[in-house]
Enzyme design. Structure first.
Site, mmCIF file in Angstrom:
data_model
loop_
_atom_site.group_PDB
_atom_site.id
_atom_site.type_symbol
_atom_site.label_atom_id
_atom_site.label_comp_id
_atom_site.label_asym_id
_atom_site.label_seq_id
_atom_site.Cartn_x
_atom_site.Cartn_y
_atom_site.Cartn_z
ATOM 1 N N ASP A 123 0.871 -1.174 -0.091
ATOM 2 C CA ASP A 123 -0.215 -0.027 0.058
ATOM 3 C C ASP A 123 0.972 1.307 0.020
ATOM 4 O OD1 ASP A 123 -2.341 1.640 0.152
ATOM 5 O OD2 ASP A 123 -2.731 1.310 2.093
ATOM 6 N N TRP A 135 2.972 7.830 -2.303
ATOM 7 C CA TRP A 135 4.432 7.958 -2.734
ATOM 8 C C TRP A 135 4.476 9.053 -4.163
ATOM 9 C CZ3 TRP A 135 7.640 7.326 -6.922
ATOM 10 C CH2 TRP A 135 9.075 7.343 -6.750
ATOM 11 N N HIS A 162 2.746 3.317 -9.001
ATOM 12 C CA HIS A 162 2.656 1.907 -9.160
ATOM 13 C C HIS A 162 3.720 1.436 -9.937
ATOM 14 C CE1 HIS A 162 -1.436 2.130 -7.661
ATOM 15 N NE2 HIS A 162 -1.860 2.863 -8.605
ATOM 16 N N GLU A 202 -12.083 -5.017 -4.858
ATOM 17 C CA GLU A 202 -12.427 -3.422 -4.854
ATOM 18 C C GLU A 202 -11.824 -2.346 -5.672
ATOM 19 O OE1 GLU A 202 -11.892 -5.302 -2.136
ATOM 20 O OE2 GLU A 202 -14.113 -5.712 -1.458
ATOM 21 N N LEU A 234 11.223 -20.035 -4.235
ATOM 22 C CA LEU A 234 10.294 -19.565 -3.776
ATOM 23 C C LEU A 234 8.956 -19.546 -4.590
ATOM 24 C CD1 LEU A 234 9.204 -17.325 -1.852
ATOM 25 C CD2 LEU A 234 9.831 -15.652 -3.674
ATOM 26 N N ARG A 257 1.685 -5.087 6.064
ATOM 27 C CA ARG A 257 1.103 -3.914 5.224
ATOM 28 C C ARG A 257 1.872 -2.857 5.504
ATOM 29 N NH1 ARG A 257 -5.113 -2.560 4.308
ATOM 30 N NH2 ARG A 257 -4.633 -0.721 2.750
ATOM 31 N N GLU A 310 0.691 -13.351 12.305
ATOM 32 C CA GLU A 310 1.327 -12.059 13.130
ATOM 33 C C GLU A 310 1.150 -11.149 12.035
ATOM 34 O OE1 GLU A 310 2.259 -11.918 16.206
ATOM 35 O OE2 GLU A 310 1.842 -14.287 16.569
HETATM 36 C C1 FPP Z 1 -1.974 -0.001 -3.308
HETATM 37 O O1 FPP Z 1 -1.435 1.555 -3.271
HETATM 38 C C2 FPP Z 1 -1.332 -0.660 -4.500
HETATM 39 C C3 FPP Z 1 -2.076 -1.212 -5.395
HETATM 40 C C4 FPP Z 1 -3.522 -1.158 -5.541
HETATM 41 C C5 FPP Z 1 -1.352 -1.825 -6.689
HETATM 42 C C6 FPP Z 1 -0.142 -2.558 -6.401
HETATM 43 C C7 FPP Z 1 0.452 -3.019 -7.549
HETATM 44 C C8 FPP Z 1 1.756 -3.082 -7.826
HETATM 45 C C9 FPP Z 1 2.935 -2.487 -6.674
HETATM 46 C C10 FPP Z 1 2.124 -3.262 -9.380
HETATM 47 C C11 FPP Z 1 3.097 -4.289 -9.539
HETATM 48 C C12 FPP Z 1 2.672 -5.640 -9.111
HETATM 49 C C13 FPP Z 1 2.983 -6.791 -9.714
HETATM 50 C C14 FPP Z 1 2.956 -7.942 -8.720
HETATM 51 C C15 FPP Z 1 4.173 -6.983 -10.605
HETATM 52 P P1 FPP Z 1 -2.409 2.483 -3.380
HETATM 53 O O2 FPP Z 1 -2.667 2.900 -5.019
HETATM 54 O O3 FPP Z 1 -3.758 2.162 -2.613
HETATM 55 O O4 FPP Z 1 -1.885 3.869 -2.701
HETATM 56 P P2 FPP Z 1 -2.355 5.090 -1.878
HETATM 57 O O5 FPP Z 1 -3.220 4.364 -0.598
HETATM 58 O O6 FPP Z 1 -1.389 5.858 -1.447
HETATM 59 O O7 FPP Z 1 -3.582 5.788 -2.574
#
Ligand code: FPP
Length: 246
Positions: free
Chosen positions: A20, A25, A37, A67, A131, A188, A207
């Site tokens: 998250d 970021w 992302h 969601e 893994l 998280r 945990e």
């Molecule tokens: C949550 O941050 C992140 C996501 C919904 C997407 C996670 C996806 C990646 C890291 C892309 C690549 C993944 C793989 C497995 C190749 P957010 O957008 O909710 O952040 P925020 O809470 O700051 O808005």
């Protein structure tokens, strides 16, 4: 924290991660959410490497929740193309590192190109023995539990299952994580303290480790830190401390 500081004989077999903070970021760096992302993929690469190096057997990453479909269309489309791109680009690297890729979730709801590239990567890495990297895509814990209930009801209707055969093991064998041990550690990032519909059945005794680090800044050293924290905890599974120590 460095790898050498971890107790090698007490590494969690399964680590699950809610990645998250990509959007925040990006905002902090004056960029759009998609950029966050994109940078998140570097964190994924580092954590996959670190998990393999430390001896974790299963790493489940929450890459896209049920969601998340409700996000703005542009962001959903960008995430889908990023996934295709990352999966294609990283497959050789996964093979080099002996990583086996698996996916859980409502995969049929993904766009056809994502489904195709995903199944190619799963196929290409299927004989690797290191893994297990499990991508949770279009996944939610409640969706998965309901799917299991439907399968069991169907079997009951056909007379293949009776009420007294329904127990925890039997139920778990109808989840998408069949054959995968429950995660001992759930991480998280980004300072949020929520489960967000992730692995609801499987985390009964996990945990939890929460860190303020935003996902694009998370690296294998942070994973080792989380594992180190896990190793300092006493897991009691409802028993007393005395019972556990004896
Ligand atoms: C949550 O941050 C992140 C996501 C919904 C997407 C996670 C996806 C990646 C890291 C892309 C690549 C993944 C793989 C497995 C190749 P957010 O957008 O909710 O952040 P925020 O809470 O700051 O808005």
């Amino acid at each position: 924290m460095i790898l050498d500081e971890l107790k090698k004989n007490y590494i969690p077999r399964h680590v699950a991660v809610i990645m998250d903070g990509n959007g925040r970021w990006a905002e902090l760096h004056g960029n759009d959410r998609i950029f966050g992302h994109t940078q998140g993929v570097d964190a994924v690469r580092s954590v996959v490497e670190g998990a393999g190096e430390s001896g974790v057997e299963y790493l489940t990453l929450y890459a896209f929740s049920t969601e998340n479909w409700d996000r703005p269309k542009d962001e959903v489309n960008a995430l889908m193309s990023l996934l295709v791109h990352a999966i294609v680009q990283e497959t050789d690297n996964l093979n080099e590192k002996n990583v086996k890729m698996l996916a859980i979730g409502n995969l049929a709801s993904l766009p056809p190109d994502v489904q195709l590239k995903l199944s190619e990567a799963v196929q290409s890495t299927s004989s690797n023995t290191g893994l297990n990297l499990i991508l949770a895509l279009s996944y939610s814990g409640r969706w998965e539990i309901l799917e299991a209930v439907k399968k069991i009801v169907c079997k009951a209707k056909n007379g293949e299952v009776s009420e007294n055969q329904i127990n925890e093991n039997m139920f778990a064998s109808h989840l998408s994580t069949v054959g995968i041990p429950d995660p001992e550690l759930l991480i998280r990032t980004s300072g949020e303290y929520r489960i967000s519909n992730f692995l609801l059945w499987q985390i009964a005794y996990s945990e939890f480790y929460f860190t303020p680090i935003l996902w694009p800044d998370f690296r294998k050293e942070n994973l080792f830190e989380a594992i180190g924290d896990f190793q300092r905890r006493e897991r009691r599974f409802g028993k007393t401390s005395e019972q556990i120590r004896s």
